[in-house]
Design an enzyme around this catalytic site. Structure first.
Site, PDB file in Angstrom:
ATOM      1  N   GLY A  20     -45.491  30.716 -56.681  1.00 23.10           N
ATOM      2  CA  GLY A  20     -46.706  30.662 -57.481  1.00 23.10           C
ATOM      3  C   GLY A  20     -47.480  31.951 -57.318  1.00 23.10           C
ATOM      4  O   GLY A  20     -46.943  32.971 -56.890  1.00 23.10           O
ATOM      5  N   CYS A  21     -48.730  31.890 -57.638  1.00 23.79           N
ATOM      6  CA  CYS A  21     -49.599  33.064 -57.570  1.00 23.79           C
ATOM      7  C   CYS A  21     -49.652  33.601 -56.144  1.00 23.79           C
ATOM      8  O   CYS A  21     -49.895  32.862 -55.199  1.00 23.79           O
ATOM      9  CB  CYS A  21     -50.993  32.675 -58.029  1.00 23.79           C
ATOM     10  SG  CYS A  21     -52.205  33.986 -57.879  1.00 23.79           S
TER      11      CYS A  21
END
Length: 190
Positions: A20-21
């Protein structure tokens, strides 16, 4: 950023994770004892010197990732893999939480056969536990060039505490409910 790349010590080694981020991946690792440095960046694709816009647009094949330098006298690679699986949804190959797209896919980038063995063993234990209803899709791939992200993205949790707090809260809520469902499912099976 330069300090990160110049860290040399016979007891230091690296680990690279995508989940993810990268903003949400730095703080959980960086606050563990034995972690020397965590750098946000891009890896896994073919474009040299990718930018945030290129990676975010899905044009490069890269993922947002973190490169971790850690002291093996204090913390082991298995500890990092264990934490990684607590921070990610290993059943979602299309991103993580609100972060959608292949640039957010869960990947453990291994630097050698020993890291591969640890990551594969942990993943198999997770599969064998049958805790997850859906298949475990976290990829284990050979590490290649790690491109540091732009300075704005480094230490995001420290430099943008209010914005980071909102992102972290949403991610924690998602993971809390996911882990709660897993525990209930496991308890019911017993």
């Amino acid at each position: 950023m330069v300090a990160h790349t110049k860290l040399k010590n016979p007891h230091y080694t690296r680990a690279i994770f995508s989940g993810g981020c990268f903003w949400c991946m730095v703080e959980p690792f960086e606050t563990k004892e034995g972690i020397i440095s965590v750098l946000s960046g891009y890896t896994g694709g073919d474009t040299p010197h990718p930018t945030y816009e290129q990676v975010g647009g899905g044009y490069t094949g890269h993922t947002e990732a973190v490169e971790i330098i850690f002291d093996i006298r204090i913390i082991q690679y298995l500890d990092l893999v264990t934490l990684y699986f607590q921070l990610t949804d290993p059943t979602d190959a299309l991103g993580q939480m609100a972060d959608r797209g292949s640039q957010y896919r869960p990947v453990i980038y291994v630097l050698d056969n020993k890291q591969r063995e640890v990551a594969e063993r942990f993943k198999q234990q997770l599969i064998d536990s049958k805790m997850y209803k859906r298949p475990i899709v976290t990829a284990i791939e050979p590490a290649n060039t790690f491109w540091p992200a732009e300075n704005f993205h480094q230490q995001f949790y420290k430099n943008n505490p209010k914005r980071y707090a909102k992102i972290k809260r949403a991610r924690k809520q998602f993971l809390f409910f996911q882990h709660l469902k897993l525990r209930l499912r496991h308890f019911i099976k017993r």
